[in-house]
Design a protein around this motif. Structure first.
Motif, PDB file in Angstrom:
ATOM      1  N   ALA A 116       0.825  -1.214   0.000  1.00 38.44           N
ATOM      2  CA  ALA A 116       0.000   0.000   0.000  1.00 38.44           C
ATOM      3  C   ALA A 116       0.860   1.266   0.000  1.00 38.44           C
ATOM      4  O   ALA A 116       0.627   2.197  -0.772  1.00 38.44           O
ATOM      5  CB  ALA A 116      -0.935  -0.010   1.207  1.00 38.44           C
ATOM      6  N   ALA A 117       1.876   1.302   0.869  1.00 30.08           N
ATOM      7  CA  ALA A 117       2.719   2.500   0.961  1.00 30.08           C
ATOM      8  C   ALA A 117       3.502   2.732  -0.328  1.00 30.08           C
ATOM      9  O   ALA A 117       3.745   3.875  -0.724  1.00 30.08           O
ATOM     10  CB  ALA A 117       3.677   2.383   2.140  1.00 30.08           C
ATOM     11  N   GLY A 118       3.914   1.651  -0.987  1.00 29.13           N
ATOM     12  CA  GLY A 118       4.662   1.784  -2.235  1.00 29.13           C
ATOM     13  C   GLY A 118       3.797   2.234  -3.390  1.00 29.13           C
ATOM     14  O   GLY A 118       4.213   3.024  -4.242  1.00 29.13           O
ATOM     15  N   VAL A 119       2.562   1.722  -3.413  1.00 30.60           N
ATOM     16  CA  VAL A 119       1.618   2.082  -4.473  1.00 30.60           C
ATOM     17  C   VAL A 119       1.355   3.584  -4.471  1.00 30.60           C
ATOM     18  O   VAL A 119       1.369   4.240  -5.512  1.00 30.60           O
ATOM     19  CB  VAL A 119       0.299   1.295  -4.290  1.00 30.60           C
ATOM     20  CG1 VAL A 119      -0.850   1.961  -5.012  1.00 30.60           C
ATOM     21  CG2 VAL A 119       0.472  -0.120  -4.798  1.00 30.60           C
ATOM     22  N   ILE A 120       1.125   4.147  -3.271  1.00 26.33           N
ATOM     23  CA  ILE A 120       0.858   5.590  -3.229  1.00 26.33           C
ATOM     24  C   ILE A 120       2.155   6.379  -3.396  1.00 26.33           C
ATOM     25  O   ILE A 120       2.157   7.468  -3.958  1.00 26.33           O
ATOM     26  CB  ILE A 120       0.093   6.007  -1.950  1.00 26.33           C
ATOM     27  CG1 ILE A 120       0.950   5.834  -0.700  1.00 26.33           C
ATOM     28  CG2 ILE A 120      -1.210   5.252  -1.844  1.00 26.33           C
ATOM     29  CD1 ILE A 120       0.370   6.481   0.544  1.00 26.33           C
ATOM     30  N   GLY A 121       3.261   5.804  -2.943  1.00 22.98           N
ATOM     31  CA  GLY A 121       4.546   6.509  -3.016  1.00 22.98           C
ATOM     32  C   GLY A 121       5.048   6.731  -4.421  1.00 22.98           C
ATOM     33  O   GLY A 121       5.862   7.627  -4.668  1.00 22.98           O
ATOM     34  N   THR A 122       4.560   5.917  -5.369  1.00 19.27           N
ATOM     35  CA  THR A 122       5.031   6.026  -6.755  1.00 19.27           C
ATOM     36  C   THR A 122       3.965   6.574  -7.693  1.00 19.27           C
ATOM     37  O   THR A 122       4.205   6.724  -8.885  1.00 19.27           O
ATOM     38  CB  THR A 122       5.481   4.655  -7.282  1.00 19.27           C
ATOM     39  OG1 THR A 122       4.419   3.720  -7.074  1.00 19.27           O
ATOM     40  CG2 THR A 122       6.726   4.169  -6.560  1.00 19.27           C
ATOM     41  N   GLY A 123       2.773   6.839  -7.156  1.00 21.24           N
ATOM     42  CA  GLY A 123       1.719   7.388  -8.012  1.00 21.24           C
ATOM     43  C   GLY A 123       1.112   6.370  -8.959  1.00 21.24           C
ATOM     44  O   GLY A 123       0.752   6.690 -10.088  1.00 21.24           O
ATOM     45  N   THR A 124       0.974   5.122  -8.499  1.00 21.81           N
ATOM     46  CA  THR A 124       0.364   4.085  -9.325  1.00 21.81           C
ATOM     47  C   THR A 124      -1.031   4.524  -9.779  1.00 21.81           C
ATOM     48  O   THR A 124      -1.758   5.176  -9.038  1.00 21.81           O
ATOM     49  CB  THR A 124       0.277   2.765  -8.524  1.00 21.81           C
ATOM     50  OG1 THR A 124       1.600   2.323  -8.260  1.00 21.81           O
ATOM     51  CG2 THR A 124      -0.469   1.693  -9.282  1.00 21.81           C
ATOM     52  N   HIS A 125      -1.389   4.127 -10.998  1.00 26.59           N
ATOM     53  CA  HIS A 125      -2.672   4.557 -11.565  1.00 26.59           C
ATOM     54  C   HIS A 125      -3.283   3.418 -12.360  1.00 26.59           C
ATOM     55  O   HIS A 125      -2.657   2.401 -12.624  1.00 26.59           O
ATOM     56  CB  HIS A 125      -2.453   5.754 -12.493  1.00 26.59           C
ATOM     57  CG  HIS A 125      -1.692   5.404 -13.746  1.00 26.59           C
ATOM     58  ND1 HIS A 125      -2.309   5.105 -14.934  1.00 26.59           N
ATOM     59  CD2 HIS A 125      -0.354   5.247 -13.971  1.00 26.59           C
ATOM     60  CE1 HIS A 125      -1.392   4.797 -15.852  1.00 26.59           C
ATOM     61  NE2 HIS A 125      -0.192   4.879 -15.293  1.00 26.59           N
ATOM     62  N   ASN A 126      -4.515   3.607 -12.754  1.00 26.39           N
ATOM     63  CA  ASN A 126      -5.151   2.720 -13.725  1.00 26.39           C
ATOM     64  C   ASN A 126      -5.770   3.604 -14.791  1.00 26.39           C
ATOM     65  O   ASN A 126      -5.084   4.439 -15.379  1.00 26.39           O
ATOM     66  CB  ASN A 126      -6.173   1.792 -13.047  1.00 26.39           C
ATOM     67  CG  ASN A 126      -6.762   0.781 -14.012  1.00 26.39           C
ATOM     68  OD1 ASN A 126      -6.194   0.520 -15.072  1.00 26.39           O
ATOM     69  ND2 ASN A 126      -7.899   0.225 -13.683  1.00 26.39           N
ATOM     70  N   THR A 127      -7.053   3.442 -15.041  1.00 25.01           N
ATOM     71  CA  THR A 127      -7.712   4.280 -16.034  1.00 25.01           C
ATOM     72  C   THR A 127      -9.099   4.654 -15.551  1.00 25.01           C
ATOM     73  O   THR A 127      -9.645   4.020 -14.638  1.00 25.01           O
ATOM     74  CB  THR A 127      -7.790   3.571 -17.406  1.00 25.01           C
ATOM     75  OG1 THR A 127      -8.138   4.526 -18.412  1.00 25.01           O
ATOM     76  CG2 THR A 127      -8.812   2.440 -17.396  1.00 25.01           C
ATOM     77  N   GLY A 128      -9.678   5.660 -16.177  1.00 26.69           N
ATOM     78  CA  GLY A 128     -11.010   6.148 -15.828  1.00 26.69           C
ATOM     79  C   GLY A 128     -10.962   7.642 -15.614  1.00 26.69           C
ATOM     80  O   GLY A 128     -10.409   8.102 -14.623  1.00 26.69           O
ATOM     81  N   ILE A 129     -11.533   8.413 -16.536  1.00 24.85           N
ATOM     82  CA  ILE A 129     -11.392   9.870 -16.485  1.00 24.85           C
ATOM     83  C   ILE A 129     -12.094  10.469 -15.270  1.00 24.85           C
ATOM     84  O   ILE A 129     -11.802  11.587 -14.851  1.00 24.85           O
ATOM     85  CB  ILE A 129     -11.881  10.515 -17.805  1.00 24.85           C
ATOM     86  CG1 ILE A 129     -11.373  11.948 -17.935  1.00 24.85           C
ATOM     87  CG2 ILE A 129     -13.397  10.447 -17.922  1.00 24.85           C
ATOM     88  CD1 ILE A 129      -9.871  12.090 -17.904  1.00 24.85           C
ATOM     89  N   LYS A 130     -13.006   9.718 -14.637  1.00 24.88           N
ATOM     90  CA  LYS A 130     -13.649  10.200 -13.411  1.00 24.88           C
ATOM     91  C   LYS A 130     -12.901   9.724 -12.163  1.00 24.88           C
ATOM     92  O   LYS A 130     -13.314   9.995 -11.038  1.00 24.88           O
ATOM     93  CB  LYS A 130     -15.103   9.731 -13.362  1.00 24.88           C
ATOM     94  CG  LYS A 130     -15.986  10.389 -14.427  1.00 24.88           C
ATOM     95  CD  LYS A 130     -17.420   9.929 -14.317  1.00 24.88           C
ATOM     96  CE  LYS A 130     -18.271  10.618 -15.387  1.00 24.88           C
ATOM     97  NZ  LYS A 130     -19.672  10.126 -15.383  1.00 24.88           N
TER      98      LYS A 130
END
Length: 366
Positions: free
Chosen positions: A43-57
């Protein structure tokens, strides 16, 4: 650590893998509104690197964080949220690992949901000409472009109450052909690079030329097989620049026969946010992800492709994904991020002696 069913918020240890969190959330009838392709990450790494997926909303995964606790270099534990240590919170939601140790993260969740995924073939011209329609038609829309061709696979993912096909036979076929055969053919192409153009077209015909549907619990649809070892770049550009940038990349490949690009170029979308080092800071964005696979771990020439792509991304105001390859330095980041000085100020205050710096971060900050 804690579940607030009324607010639909959960507090977890920073080191929990999302793969474990997804299962625990489902026991409470909850889910994260958006997830990246891989859940074997903390969890901390995911937010620390700006992980993303898709969905304009939907924003990057960091936008689902409503609070966190940080252990600083001095041993102090800070509670951070929109109302407490606000500046540190906006920095720590995408922290690059350099502000301290993230002890806990509180996520805003949603009720558990299923997704109906539909993938169907199209062309680059059609998708670019009707981009607004696609964005309106599907909540989690993305598309895969196959370099050296006009071929595109459009992927819609939307919440559903229906039950449906499990996609097992599709998965087996995709894995046997899309993994083992692809790896072998790409290994052959390291000796004859011009084969890449034909491999891209062959695999589109083989795996992506017909409509495929799948329904499952949300996290199982969001997560997908990334095949085998690969080098990746992924930059976010303003959404209105997407068409021009992608056509420039296509033209660059067409005009330089020695430049080969593996499939796919994955195009995803994300809502703008106020997180200081987010690639989507203050703008709705399009992420354009390029790949060069490493068949059987073999390195393939990629420098020319990388530099061509980076040049196009920079020209269109791009910002690189923090967890992917890039050649940017502090000078670049100062131009890209209006809040970069604010982040640096918080970092220097929390870690004046550089306890949490490493060779990569020194390039970012010095």
């Amino acid at each position: 650590l804690q579940v607030d069913k009324e607010k639909q918020q959960v507090t977890v240890e920073g080191g929990i893998f999302l793969s474990d969190l997804n299962i625990e959330l489902s026991k409470h009838g909850l889910a994260l509104a958006n997830l990246g392709a891989v859940s074997e990450v903390a969890a901390a790494g995911v937010i620390g690197t700006g992980t993303h997926n898709t969905g304009i909303k939907h924003g990057i995964l960091s936008t689902q964080v409503v609070a966190l606790t940080l252990l600083t270099a001095s041993g102090e534990i800070l509670e951070c949220s929109e109302s407490t240590n606000t500046d540190i919170f906006q920095a720590a939601r995408l922290h690059l690992g350099c502000l301290g140790v993230v002890l806990t993260v509180t996520f805003q969740c949603v009720p558990q949901f299923h997704l109906h995924e539909v993938a169907f073939p199209s062309t680059l011209t059609e998708v670019l000409d009707h981009l607004e329609d696609h964005l309106k038609r599907s909540q989690y829309f993305r598309f895969l472009w196959f370099p050296h061709s006009e071929n595109v696979s459009v992927i819609y993912q939307d919440p559903t109450n229906k039950a449906g096909p499990t996609g097992l036979h599709v998965w087996l076929w995709d894995y046997a052909v899309g993994y083992y055969l692809l790896e072998f053919l790409l290994w052959i192409s390291t000796f004859v690079p011009r084969l890449v153009c034909w491999i891209n077209r062959f695999f589109f015909w083989l795996l992506f030329s017909s409509r495929v549907e799948n329904i499952d619990v949300s996290y199982k649809i969001f997560n997908y097989e990334c095949r085998f070892k690969q080098h990746v770049q992924d930059w976010a550009i303003p959404i209105e620049k997407m068409k021009e940038a992608l056509l420039e990349l296509k033209a660059a490949l067409e005009n330089n026969p020695k430049l080969v690009a593996h499939y796919p170029v994955e195009v995803r979308f994300a809502r703008g946010d106020e997180i200081w080092l987010s690639p989507c800071f203050q703008r709705d964005s399009c992420y354009m992800n390029i790949i060069m696979y490493r068949p059987y771990g073999k390195n393939v020439p990629r420098l020319n492709y990388w530099l061509t792509y980076e040049g196009i991304m920079k020209k269109h105001g791009g910002r690189p994904h923090w967890a992917k390859a890039h050649s940017c330095t502090r000078k670049d980041f100062e131009k890209m991020y209006p809040a970069f000085p604010k982040f640096c100020s918080v970092r220097e205050k929390l870690d004046p002696t550089g306890v949490f710096l490493n060779a990569y971060l020194e390039k970012v900050f010095y």
